[in-house]
Design a protein around this motif. Sequence first.
Motif, PDB file in Angstrom:
ATOM      1  N   THR A 166       0.833  -1.212   0.000  1.00 56.72           N
ATOM      2  CA  THR A 166       0.000   0.000   0.000  1.00 56.72           C
ATOM      3  C   THR A 166       0.860   1.252   0.000  1.00 56.72           C
ATOM      4  O   THR A 166       1.916   1.307   0.641  1.00 56.72           O
ATOM      5  N   ASP A 192      -2.173  -5.146 -10.969  1.00 58.37           N
ATOM      6  CA  ASP A 192      -3.494  -5.163 -10.349  1.00 58.37           C
ATOM      7  C   ASP A 192      -3.460  -4.282  -9.099  1.00 58.37           C
ATOM      8  O   ASP A 192      -2.641  -4.499  -8.202  1.00 58.37           O
ATOM      9  N   THR A 194      -6.060  -1.326  -6.551  1.00 56.29           N
ATOM     10  CA  THR A 194      -7.263  -0.534  -6.303  1.00 56.29           C
ATOM     11  C   THR A 194      -6.842   0.828  -5.773  1.00 56.29           C
ATOM     12  O   THR A 194      -5.778   0.994  -5.184  1.00 56.29           O
ATOM     13  N   ASP A 196      -8.340   3.742  -3.332  1.00 55.96           N
ATOM     14  CA  ASP A 196      -9.356   4.129  -2.357  1.00 55.96           C
ATOM     15  C   ASP A 196      -9.128   5.588  -1.960  1.00 55.96           C
ATOM     16  O   ASP A 196      -7.992   6.087  -1.968  1.00 55.96           O
ATOM     17  N   THR A 205     -13.775   2.844  -2.276  1.00 52.69           N
ATOM     18  CA  THR A 205     -13.065   2.463  -3.490  1.00 52.69           C
ATOM     19  C   THR A 205     -13.480   3.390  -4.629  1.00 52.69           C
ATOM     20  O   THR A 205     -14.668   3.497  -4.952  1.00 52.69           O
ATOM     21  N   THR A 208     -10.725   0.493  -9.699  1.00 56.45           N
ATOM     22  CA  THR A 208     -10.022  -0.798  -9.660  1.00 56.45           C
ATOM     23  C   THR A 208      -9.370  -1.034 -11.011  1.00 56.45           C
ATOM     24  O   THR A 208     -10.012  -0.852 -12.056  1.00 56.45           O
ATOM     25  N   THR A 233      -3.583   0.294  -3.350  1.00 58.57           N
ATOM     26  CA  THR A 233      -3.300  -1.047  -2.825  1.00 58.57           C
ATOM     27  C   THR A 233      -2.957  -1.955  -3.995  1.00 58.57           C
ATOM     28  O   THR A 233      -3.812  -2.242  -4.848  1.00 58.57           O
ATOM     29  N   THR A 235      -1.948  -5.466  -5.636  1.00 60.27           N
ATOM     30  CA  THR A 235      -2.099  -6.909  -5.388  1.00 60.27           C
ATOM     31  C   THR A 235      -1.384  -7.772  -6.420  1.00 60.27           C
ATOM     32  O   THR A 235      -1.413  -8.996  -6.324  1.00 60.27           O
TER      33      THR A 235
END
Length: 881
Positions: A166, A192, A194, A196, A205, A208, A233, A235
């Motif tokens: 993050t 990948d 997101t 927020d 959110t 994405t 964030t 992933t």
Amino acid sequence: MTSSSTTPNTGQPGPGRRTVLAAGAGAGAAALTAGPLSATPAAATPGADTAAAKAPGVPRLGTGWQRYVQGPASRTVRPARALAPTGDVRNPDALLKPGGARTVLHRPQPTPAPRWPQGTTAQASSTHAGNNGNDGQPRTYDAANAVDGNPDTFWNDDTLGAFPDTLTITLPEPQELSGITVISNSDGVPTDFTVDVLAGDGWQTAATVADNDVIQRAVPFTAPVSTNQVRITVTGVQDTPRGAFTRINEVWPEPVEPVVAPSVTIDFGKVVVGYPRIRFTSASDNSPGVRLAFSETRQFLTDRSDFTRSDQAGGAGQGCDQFAVPAQGADWSDRKGFQSGDKVYADGLHGFRYLRVTLDALASDAPAAQPWGTVEIDAVSLDFTAYLGTPATYRGWFLCSDDDLNRYWYGAAYTNELVTDTFRQDDVDPRNAWTASLEGRLVLHDGAKRDRDPYVGDLAVSAPTLYLTHDDAAAAARNVLADLAEHQRADGWIPPASIASYTLALFDYPLWWVTCSWDYVLYTGDRTYAARYYPQLLKVLDVWYPSVTDDAGLLSKGLNNTGGYGDYAFLPRTGRITYYNVLYVQALTDAARLARLLGHEADAARWTARAATVKDAVNTHLWDDAAGAYLDSGTGAARHAQDGNALAVTAGVADADRAASALAHLDATTRRPYGNAFMDNDTIFDGASQRVYAFTSYPEIVARFEAGRADSALDQIRRTYGWMDTHDPGITNWEGIGPNGSLYEDAYTSMAHGWSTGVLPALTHHLLGARPTSPGYATWEVRPHPGDVAWAQGQLPTPHGPLRVAWENSGGTFHLTVVVPHGTRATIAVPGGRHLTVRAGNRQVWDGRHGRDATVGVVDGRVTISELPPGTHDFTARRDG
């Protein structure tokens, strides 16, 4: 040498393969009927226009092979094609040749990047520790780099692929945002993530992103939002040879779609090596920058080169070579250094197939180079630096009835030409490999792209390849061997290469120095070299290796503080290792041959006796009855390696039964569509049983030929070299092959590596069957292993002139022609067993049981004719009844 980041097959005759006495192209029994032991006059031998050469389907001896040669016609190499351009590019095909139309790249001046308000801060879930960069200057990788307005710095997480990561950006007061832009580093792109935002009482959110593969990713929000905190964030990220990291250079407080940079990708058709050259005819007056990215494969062709030496040690190119084009144009040759002070860096020499030319510049290079403007280009070319192999330069050649095998032979020759080059300070491995003692000398480098340093283990394959094609360049091997000998350590250890100022600790490579020294003398007859470096031979075998020998007489890595030493693949193995010990037997045997050449009989006897002791100990302590193969290691998990089992056969450690069993085990456990893996399981590292090294495949291929398994040797060649030949970049031989036939170290993998060219000596020495048996080809033999090949021809260069061999195979008839140069004596060993009739011209020399005279007999199950004098000799062998 595998990378020092710096990091082989079997097959029984397949369905439809025929087992034959030998192979032939349908020539009748009258073929090859010149007199046998009374030679044709030597003056007639170069043409050797025999009946065999005129048989249907078989070219005249010395013709036909030239069309397989891969080297360029001159040192100025033009590209083969231009691939799909991006952005605003006109006339991309004009780059292929000078004159006529010009290629134009145009890019408008970009608007300034949006900035966060003063006082904005950033924090991350983890941060990689700072260090000194390749230029020696300190580097930080903390979260603040993502909001500092400098795209040349970045935040780097410290979780080694563990997610999520993050990055949280905090503004001094709320601000309405319609989205953000994420600028990532090319070797840490988040795939990948997101986004927020903090709104109201909690995180919401806003967007994405999945499957991202671009460096500048605009991320619009579903609706504008007022917030003072944004959290990204991550992933998933793109994996790289260095690991999986999140590396974000900048986050902008607006969604900004990138302006596509104009670029053209140029394909040279095969791997080439040298200095790229671009003729710029004009440019706009703002010093527009051009960035060059190189790659051996399209898979790893991006805005960043698949490899640059400055990635390893110094330089400010950030994975590309840069040039700022003056308004009047320039005829620019890519050489190492800065164009203007400490700005606009280029790396110089490259090994590559694909070149991407992009109108762009590093932010840190402003104002010396700008990422916008107009550039006009006349043509792109390459100044080829390696050995220029043309049909006129080949002193040895090969041709057979199998077109694929011909292609593999000349692909290996071209690969080796690419690594035969002059040692130059600006062009060699930057990790302290440069040495004044090699500067300006011809050498055999490790690879065309990397590592550009001569490693002695690689010479075990690349040097014979050189001797069999361009023996006029044999000094390339001698220079390396002599230089390493002259840097021998006080305790007798010989360095593997000049890298790390001759200190890279490898356990096996001093043994390869011994074997490569014998090979050099065997092929060239250079007795002066043997005498000059005999003291080093004594010291490495009688001082250093005894210091790492245990009470059973076996080498044991770990003794004498060698536990941290590496080997050809930097494998974490210690103790009694079969590979080290069978290589020791080979080196002791080769050293004894050198000793006898120089009249040192006591040394030869001592080394021969020691080789016998090690051989017995290997068979006592390292043979695995349960598997029917040699263990890789005497301790730890049971595994069976290609290197040890193959060399056990070729070094004479394995008897016939053990050789057959070991090869059968490799058949059953290591066979892959792209070759034979170098381990039969994954106990040494994950994926080892899927990795193929052509370096260690070579002795296995030789072992199969020598064990009478020509069809399985050819099957292994076709899988290993067929895979490399038919997959990008084509033609050249790869450093290593990974799971499912991949590049085993991704973009870092060298796709033109001299240690992988063993198909060439294997086909010449074992399929064709010709090889020297004493120094300088004073004596040599022809022992063909035809397998399913119908006919083969070839020439080997010798210090006495060319020797030539041609054979054909038809049902139960085998025809053979040999051309013996003056000053040499030849022996032929006819395939097919003793129950043959063999004629030399019209005279029968073997009737199935007896020979015509003492020069004809049966050795190792083959009818053998020795002491052939200079001239042309023709033989016909038949299985009667």
